[in-house]
Motif scaffolding. Structure first.
Motif, PDB file in Angstrom:
ATOM      1  N   LEU A 141      35.041  94.179  12.499  1.00  0.00           N
ATOM      2  CA  LEU A 141      34.529  93.650  13.933  1.00  0.00           C
ATOM      3  C   LEU A 141      33.260  94.491  13.789  1.00  0.00           C
ATOM      4  CD1 LEU A 141      37.883  93.757  15.998  1.00  0.00           C
ATOM      5  CD2 LEU A 141      36.632  91.687  14.586  1.00  0.00           C
ATOM      6  N   GLU A 176      32.373  91.468  19.101  1.00  0.00           N
ATOM      7  CA  GLU A 176      33.407  90.794  18.350  1.00  0.00           C
ATOM      8  C   GLU A 176      34.639  91.402  18.659  1.00  0.00           C
ATOM      9  OE1 GLU A 176      32.442  90.135  14.115  1.00  0.00           O
ATOM     10  OE2 GLU A 176      30.534  91.026  14.589  1.00  0.00           O
ATOM     11  N   TYR A 177      34.458  92.799  18.865  1.00  0.00           N
ATOM     12  CA  TYR A 177      35.618  93.470  19.405  1.00  0.00           C
ATOM     13  C   TYR A 177      36.515  93.023  20.340  1.00  0.00           C
ATOM     14  CZ  TYR A 177      38.875  97.452  20.125  1.00  0.00           C
ATOM     15  OH  TYR A 177      40.075  98.155  20.617  1.00  0.00           O
ATOM     16  N   ALA A 189      37.975  89.609  19.780  1.00  0.00           N
ATOM     17  CA  ALA A 189      39.162  89.733  18.682  1.00  0.00           C
ATOM     18  C   ALA A 189      40.370  89.431  19.197  1.00  0.00           C
ATOM     19  CB  ALA A 189      38.906  90.879  17.951  1.00  0.00           C
TER      20      ALA A 189
END
Length: 261
Positions: A27, A32-33, A36
């Protein structure tokens, strides 16, 4: 992911794999993290423990602040290696190498991901909706042999295995397969056997996701030539249960039996 599910069915029908196959996703940004699809670790965890939990069905994601092992954070690209590590001094204090020169040699040959990431996600491969970056399989030596045979069926000989019995899950099973775009095998390290509690018989295999898909097909297609008769009936039934076509599995057609006729 249809291709992943087919590959998982092929390899789990062909082999007796007790743990779930794990997908690893890097990530790169905070965004993105945050999106997720896994829960953040609730406390600091070593990366190898995250992988262990994923083999039992628990997916997690973690940032540097939630990572509990310096070996994992530097191998995955969560932080830069320290000067103490780069000099070989850290490894030289482990009691694993006879002198600083050997420790430095090992340091120079440990593979780290050549990127900077914000976090990492580990969860069962079957739960991914998008392609992960690396696939990790924890299994026994017999299944490892068959997986290598499946890889070789598709790609030929892997002549560059890298293992040192240190930084096993993070480097040998993750960073090296990712950076080399090839399969690797690991006998694990003392650290992960202590922290994650693997059994003495277990070893690890890591490979890029794309090559896992083809390797699983290779395992499936080499059943007839590699398996003993006693295993073939069980495999044929498992293929039927998973609605997979029998690739051509016949009694007495393993190469080592045919040679003796």
């Amino acid at each position: 992911m249809k291709n992943a599910n087919i590959a998982i069915n092929k390899i789990t029908a062909s082999l007796e794999i007790e743990r779930k196959i794990v997908g690893v996703k890097f990530l790169f940004t905070k965004e993105e993290y945050e999106i997720a699809d896994a829960k953040p670790a609730k406390a600091k965890l070593p990366y190898c423990v995250m992988v262990k939990l994923a083999t039992r069905g628990t997916g997690l994601k973690a940032t540097l602040e939630l990572s509990g092992c310096g070996g994992g954070t530097r191998a995955l690209g969560l932080e830069e290696p320290s000067l103490n590590f780069q000099s070989g001094c850290e490894y030289n204090n482990f009691g694993l190498y006879q002198d600083l020169a050997i420790a430095k040699n090992v340091v120079n040959n440990v593979t780290f991901c050549k990127h900077k990431i914000y976090g990492v996600m580990t969860k069962p491969l079957e739960e991914y909706k998008e392609a992960p970056d690396v696939v990790i399989i924890i299994t026994n030596s017999y299944n490892a042999m068959r997986i290598i045979q499946g890889y070789t069926y598709k790609y030929g000989t892997q002549a560059n295995f890298k293992l040192a019995g240190n930084q096993a899950v993070c480097s040998e099973c993750t960073a090296y397969p990712f950076e080399s775009n090839s399969i690797n095998i690991s006998m694990f390290c003392s650290g992960t056997r202590y922290l994650a509690g693997w059994s003495n018989e277990e070893i690890g295999i890591g490979l890029p996701y794309g090559k896992f898909i083809e390797t699983a097909d290779g395992v499936y297609l080499t059943v007839n030539g590699s398996e003993q008769n006693k295993n073939k009936e069980r495999i044929k039934q498992k293929l039927k249960d998973k609605n997979l076509t029998d690739p051509g599995i016949f009694k007495d057609e393993a190469y080592f039996i045919k040679e003796r006729k």
